[in-house]
Design a protein around this motif. Structure first.
Motif, mmCIF file in Angstrom:
data_model
loop_
_atom_site.group_PDB
_atom_site.id
_atom_site.type_symbol
_atom_site.label_atom_id
_atom_site.label_comp_id
_atom_site.label_asym_id
_atom_site.label_seq_id
_atom_site.Cartn_x
_atom_site.Cartn_y
_atom_site.Cartn_z
ATOM 1 N N ARG A 1 0.836 -1.199 0.000
ATOM 2 C CA ARG A 1 0.000 0.000 0.000
ATOM 3 C C ARG A 1 0.872 1.250 0.000
ATOM 4 O O ARG A 1 2.015 1.233 0.446
ATOM 5 C CB ARG A 1 -0.882 0.018 1.250
ATOM 6 N N ASP A 2 0.285 2.332 -0.520
ATOM 7 C CA ASP A 2 0.862 3.666 -0.407
ATOM 8 C C ASP A 2 -0.249 4.541 0.139
ATOM 9 O O ASP A 2 -1.130 4.993 -0.603
ATOM 10 C CB ASP A 2 1.343 4.166 -1.774
ATOM 11 N N ASN A 3 -0.220 4.764 1.450
ATOM 12 C CA ASN A 3 -1.315 5.490 2.090
ATOM 13 C C ASN A 3 -1.448 6.917 1.557
ATOM 14 O O ASN A 3 -2.563 7.424 1.432
ATOM 15 C CB ASN A 3 -1.105 5.521 3.608
ATOM 16 N N ALA A 4 -0.341 7.544 1.234
ATOM 17 C CA ALA A 4 -0.391 8.919 0.745
ATOM 18 C C ALA A 4 -1.138 9.013 -0.576
ATOM 19 O O ALA A 4 -1.737 10.050 -0.895
ATOM 20 C CB ALA A 4 1.014 9.476 0.592
ATOM 21 N N LYS A 5 -1.121 7.933 -1.337
ATOM 22 C CA LYS A 5 -1.795 7.922 -2.644
ATOM 23 C C LYS A 5 -3.101 7.156 -2.608
ATOM 24 O O LYS A 5 -3.742 6.988 -3.641
ATOM 25 C CB LYS A 5 -0.868 7.292 -3.693
ATOM 26 N N ASN A 6 -3.488 6.657 -1.432
ATOM 27 C CA ASN A 6 -4.701 5.821 -1.316
ATOM 28 C C ASN A 6 -4.676 4.696 -2.344
ATOM 29 O O ASN A 6 -5.699 4.389 -2.982
ATOM 30 C CB ASN A 6 -5.968 6.666 -1.502
ATOM 31 N N THR A 7 -3.528 4.090 -2.505
ATOM 32 C CA THR A 7 -3.337 3.088 -3.547
ATOM 33 C C THR A 7 -2.809 1.789 -2.960
ATOM 34 O O THR A 7 -1.939 1.801 -2.084
ATOM 35 C CB THR A 7 -2.374 3.611 -4.619
ATOM 36 N N VAL A 8 -3.356 0.704 -3.461
ATOM 37 C CA VAL A 8 -2.904 -0.634 -3.110
ATOM 38 C C VAL A 8 -2.366 -1.301 -4.373
ATOM 39 O O VAL A 8 -2.940 -1.123 -5.453
ATOM 40 C CB VAL A 8 -4.063 -1.458 -2.510
ATOM 41 N N TYR A 9 -1.282 -2.023 -4.222
ATOM 42 C CA TYR A 9 -0.643 -2.688 -5.345
ATOM 43 C C TYR A 9 -0.687 -4.206 -5.158
ATOM 44 O O TYR A 9 -0.676 -4.694 -4.027
ATOM 45 C CB TYR A 9 0.818 -2.248 -5.469
ATOM 46 N N LEU A 10 -0.690 -4.904 -6.283
ATOM 47 C CA LEU A 10 -0.555 -6.359 -6.249
ATOM 48 C C LEU A 10 0.571 -6.724 -7.208
ATOM 49 O O LEU A 10 0.407 -6.654 -8.432
ATOM 50 C CB LEU A 10 -1.857 -7.052 -6.655
ATOM 51 N N GLN A 11 1.721 -7.060 -6.636
ATOM 52 C CA GLN A 11 2.861 -7.500 -7.430
ATOM 53 C C GLN A 11 2.730 -8.999 -7.634
ATOM 54 O O GLN A 11 2.689 -9.765 -6.664
ATOM 55 C CB GLN A 11 4.172 -7.176 -6.704
ATOM 56 N N MET A 12 2.671 -9.404 -8.889
ATOM 57 C CA MET A 12 2.462 -10.810 -9.224
ATOM 58 C C MET A 12 3.700 -11.345 -9.940
ATOM 59 O O MET A 12 4.028 -10.871 -11.041
ATOM 60 C CB MET A 12 1.225 -10.961 -10.108
ATOM 61 N N ASN A 13 4.380 -12.262 -9.310
ATOM 62 C CA ASN A 13 5.582 -12.874 -9.872
ATOM 63 C C ASN A 13 5.351 -14.359 -10.143
ATOM 64 O O ASN A 13 4.399 -14.944 -9.624
ATOM 65 C CB ASN A 13 6.757 -12.715 -8.899
ATOM 66 N N SER A 14 6.225 -14.927 -10.942
ATOM 67 C CA SER A 14 6.133 -16.363 -11.270
ATOM 68 C C SER A 14 4.722 -16.726 -11.715
ATOM 69 O O SER A 14 4.136 -17.707 -11.253
ATOM 70 C CB SER A 14 6.542 -17.207 -10.062
ATOM 71 N N LEU A 15 4.199 -15.924 -12.617
ATOM 72 C CA LEU A 15 2.814 -16.121 -13.047
ATOM 73 C C LEU A 15 2.655 -17.443 -13.791
ATOM 74 O O LEU A 15 3.552 -17.897 -14.514
ATOM 75 C CB LEU A 15 2.372 -14.963 -13.923
#
Length: 129
Positions: free
Chosen positions: A72-86
């Motif tokens: 998460r980046d609280n300052a940007k109100n953003t959540v990320y999903l890093q997907m590896n080894s797809l």
């Protein structure tokens, strides 16, 4: 009601990586965190991962544990999903999701889609073999 806007889907070969983003607009203070679900063709929508806005542990579905990382980046109100080894079986439409106001984001894993009060528009992830 919070508005969720996703980005970052696409086509990738097996073993590759993608990062999804979800930005929450309006009323984010009412929600303790966000999560991700996915839905493959002909299958039910399933929980992927969730994270609180405050310091706290993220939780993951067994199928993605060790390969996906939610942050998460609280300052940007953003959540990320890093997907590896797809893997090809990760192919699905991925949806950002907000739990009920005040509910723990862990409720998304415990109660599934019925616990979601706001959905993003979805972003397609396709993994080729």
């Amino acid at each position: 009601q919070v508005q969720l806007v996703e980005s970052g889907g696409g086509l990738v070969q097996a073993g590759g990586s993608l990062r999804l983003s979800c930005t929450a607009n309006r009323g984010t203070f009412r929600y303790s965190g966000l999560g991700w679900f996915r839905q493959a063709p002909g299958k039910e929508r399933e929980f992927v991962a969730a994270i609180p806005w405050s310091d706290g542990r993220a939780n993951y579905a067994d199928s993605v544990q060790g390969r996906f990382t939610i942050s998460r980046d609280n300052a940007k109100n953003t959540v990320y999903l890093q997907m590896n080894s797809l893997k090809p079986e990760d192919t699905a439409v991925y949806y950002c999701a907000a739990p009920a106001p005040g509910a723990s984001p862990r409720s998304l894993q415990v109660y599934g889609p019925r616990s979601v009060t706001s959905w993003g528009q979805g972003t397609q992830v396709t993994v080729s073999s």
